[in-house]
Design a protein around this motif. Structure first.
Motif, PDB file in Angstrom:
ATOM      1  N   HIS A 123     -30.059  -5.921 -89.515  1.00 17.36           N
ATOM      2  CA  HIS A 123     -31.692  -5.899 -90.130  1.00 17.36           C
ATOM      3  C   HIS A 123     -32.147  -4.794 -89.173  1.00 17.36           C
ATOM      4  O   HIS A 123     -31.919  -4.287 -88.095  1.00 17.36           O
ATOM      5  N   VAL A 124     -32.838  -3.882 -89.849  1.00 20.49           N
ATOM      6  CA  VAL A 124     -33.277  -2.442 -89.255  1.00 20.49           C
ATOM      7  C   VAL A 124     -34.606  -2.973 -89.461  1.00 20.49           C
ATOM      8  O   VAL A 124     -35.847  -3.013 -90.561  1.00 20.49           O
ATOM      9  N   ASP A 125     -35.196  -2.235 -88.018  1.00 18.57           N
ATOM     10  CA  ASP A 125     -36.781  -3.086 -87.833  1.00 18.57           C
ATOM     11  C   ASP A 125     -37.070  -1.779 -86.263  1.00 18.57           C
ATOM     12  O   ASP A 125     -37.365  -2.209 -85.536  1.00 18.57           O
ATOM     13  N   GLY A 126     -36.341  -0.844 -86.373  1.00 18.41           N
ATOM     14  CA  GLY A 126     -36.690   0.214 -85.514  1.00 18.41           C
ATOM     15  C   GLY A 126     -37.681   1.189 -85.537  1.00 18.41           C
ATOM     16  O   GLY A 126     -39.608   1.042 -85.705  1.00 18.41           O
ATOM     17  N   ASP A 127     -37.426   2.814 -85.808  1.00 17.48           N
ATOM     18  CA  ASP A 127     -38.431   3.163 -85.324  1.00 17.48           C
ATOM     19  C   ASP A 127     -38.800   3.641 -86.956  1.00 17.48           C
ATOM     20  O   ASP A 127     -38.214   2.873 -87.749  1.00 17.48           O
ATOM     21  N   HIS A 128     -40.116   3.570 -86.748  1.00 13.35           N
ATOM     22  CA  HIS A 128     -41.101   3.059 -88.152  1.00 13.35           C
ATOM     23  C   HIS A 128     -41.891   4.139 -88.944  1.00 13.35           C
ATOM     24  O   HIS A 128     -42.513   4.331 -89.616  1.00 13.35           O
ATOM     25  N   SER A 129     -41.408   5.609 -88.491  1.00 18.31           N
ATOM     26  CA  SER A 129     -41.219   6.837 -89.302  1.00 18.31           C
ATOM     27  C   SER A 129     -40.898   7.132 -89.929  1.00 18.31           C
ATOM     28  O   SER A 129     -39.596   6.592 -90.478  1.00 18.31           O
ATOM     29  N   THR A 130     -41.538   7.575 -91.065  1.00 17.22           N
ATOM     30  CA  THR A 130     -39.997   7.800 -92.829  1.00 17.22           C
ATOM     31  C   THR A 130     -38.823   8.766 -91.903  1.00 17.22           C
ATOM     32  O   THR A 130     -37.886   8.144 -92.838  1.00 17.22           O
ATOM     33  N   LYS A 131     -38.738   9.786 -91.173  1.00 14.65           N
ATOM     34  CA  LYS A 131     -37.634   9.994 -90.539  1.00 14.65           C
ATOM     35  C   LYS A 131     -36.752   8.913 -89.697  1.00 14.65           C
ATOM     36  O   LYS A 131     -35.372   9.141 -90.475  1.00 14.65           O
ATOM     37  N   GLY A 132     -37.550   8.456 -89.271  1.00  9.75           N
ATOM     38  CA  GLY A 132     -37.190   7.563 -88.625  1.00  9.75           C
ATOM     39  C   GLY A 132     -36.147   6.289 -89.349  1.00  9.75           C
ATOM     40  O   GLY A 132     -34.670   6.088 -88.661  1.00  9.75           O
ATOM     41  N   ILE A 133     -36.849   5.643 -89.458  1.00  9.56           N
ATOM     42  CA  ILE A 133     -35.917   4.551 -90.981  1.00  9.56           C
ATOM     43  C   ILE A 133     -34.708   5.019 -91.256  1.00  9.56           C
ATOM     44  O   ILE A 133     -34.014   4.634 -91.800  1.00  9.56           O
ATOM     45  N   GLN A 134     -35.553   6.268 -92.255  1.00 10.87           N
ATOM     46  CA  GLN A 134     -34.091   7.108 -93.087  1.00 10.87           C
ATOM     47  C   GLN A 134     -32.722   7.200 -91.971  1.00 10.87           C
ATOM     48  O   GLN A 134     -31.593   6.530 -92.362  1.00 10.87           O
ATOM     49  N   HIS A 135     -33.317   7.558 -90.585  1.00 11.85           N
ATOM     50  CA  HIS A 135     -32.167   7.835 -89.644  1.00 11.85           C
ATOM     51  C   HIS A 135     -30.968   6.130 -88.557  1.00 11.85           C
ATOM     52  O   HIS A 135     -30.124   6.382 -89.407  1.00 11.85           O
ATOM     53  N   ASP A 136     -31.902   5.194 -88.968  1.00  8.97           N
ATOM     54  CA  ASP A 136     -31.061   4.285 -89.059  1.00  8.97           C
ATOM     55  C   ASP A 136     -30.547   3.401 -89.846  1.00  8.97           C
ATOM     56  O   ASP A 136     -30.039   2.687 -89.941  1.00  8.97           O
ATOM     57  N   LEU A 137     -31.351   3.947 -91.376  1.00 11.78           N
ATOM     58  CA  LEU A 137     -30.377   3.410 -92.816  1.00 11.78           C
ATOM     59  C   LEU A 137     -28.936   3.931 -92.470  1.00 11.78           C
ATOM     60  O   LEU A 137     -28.166   3.168 -92.495  1.00 11.78           O
ATOM     61  N   ASP A 138     -29.034   5.507 -92.291  1.00 10.21           N
ATOM     62  CA  ASP A 138     -27.371   6.241 -91.925  1.00 10.21           C
ATOM     63  C   ASP A 138     -26.490   4.948 -91.155  1.00 10.21           C
ATOM     64  O   ASP A 138     -25.261   4.881 -91.469  1.00 10.21           O
ATOM     65  N   LEU A 139     -27.246   4.854 -89.883  1.00 14.38           N
ATOM     66  CA  LEU A 139     -26.018   4.314 -88.857  1.00 14.38           C
ATOM     67  C   LEU A 139     -26.220   2.952 -89.530  1.00 14.38           C
ATOM     68  O   LEU A 139     -24.902   2.169 -89.541  1.00 14.38           O
TER      69      LEU A 139
END
Length: 176
Positions: A123-139
Motif C-alpha cells: 500500500h503506497v500512501d506516503g509522499d504525495h508529490s509527483t516525484k515522491g509517488i514515483q520513487h515510492d512506486l519504484d520501492l
C-alpha cells in the motif's frame, strides 16, 4: 466474505483531520481497502505512509494472521499533521497491538531500496508529490512478489499522485 465493521474507536483523538464528516466517509473508504486486502489474502503486507494506522488496521481486519511492515517519515507532511510529536506512531502501536507488525520511522525518499522481497500486498500512501509517488512506486515494485498487488492511495483525490502514477507507468513502458 465476512462483513467489514468500521470501529470509530480506532480514530486518534488528536487527529486534526478526523472531523465528523470525514469519519462518516471512513466507513466506506476503509471498507474498500479491507475488501482489496481480503481478496489478495497476503501473508506479508507493506505500507509506505502509515500515519495513524487506520489503513493498517483495516488490512488486519481482512487478514489478521498476516505480517505488516509500515514505513513512515513521521514528519508532519503529506497528511501526517501532528506526526512530528510521535502521537500517530504511538496511536498506531496501540490500535495494532494484537497483531504482528513492525513500524519503521524513515523517510522512504532517502532510500534506494527497502531490502524486501516477496511482498504480497503493498500500500503506497506516503509522499504525495509527483516525484515522491514515483520513487515510492519504484520501492514497491522492487519489493513485490510476482503475484503481489500494489495499491496506490489518493490517485483520484490528489492530482500530483495521479500525475506521478501515470509518469511511473509510462516509464515502466508496460512492464508492470
Amino acid at each position: 466474505m465476512s462483513e467489514f465493521m468500521f470501529d470509530e474507536k480506532i480514530i486518534c483523538p488528536q487527529d486534526p483531520t478526523a472531523d465528523a464528516k470525514r469519519i462518516k466517509q471512513y466507513k466506506n473508504y476503509y471498507k474498500v481497502k479491507y475488501e482489496i486486502c481480503k481478496e489478495q489474502n497476503p501473508k506479508l503486507m507493506v505500507e509506505i505512509g502509515v500515519r495513524a494506522g487506520y489503513s493498517a488496521w483495516s488490512f488486519f481486519q481482512a487478514c489478521p494472521e498476516a505480517y505488516y511492515i509500515g514505513f513512515d517519515a513521521n514528519n508532519g507532511q503529506h497528511g501526517g499533521k501532528g506526526g512530528e510529536s510521535g502521537i500517530f506512531k504511538r496511536w498506531t502501536e496501540k490500535i495494532l497491538g494484537e497483531y504482528n507488525f513492525e513500524l519503521i520511522e524513515i523517510d522512504t525518499q532517502s532510500l534506494e531500496s527497502l531490502g524486501l522481497t516477496d511482498v504480497d500486498f503493498f500500500h503506497v500512501d506516503g509522499d504525495h508529490s509527483t516525484k515522491g509517488i514515483q520513487h515510492d512506486l519504484d520501492l514497491a515494485y522492487e519489493s513485490i512478489s510476482s503475484d503481489g498487488l500494489i495499491v496506490v492511495d489518493d490517485i483520484t483525490y490528489l492530482k500530483t499522485v495521479k500525475v506521478g502514477v501515470n509518469k511511473w507507468l509510462e516509464k515502466m513502458n508496460g512492464n508492470v
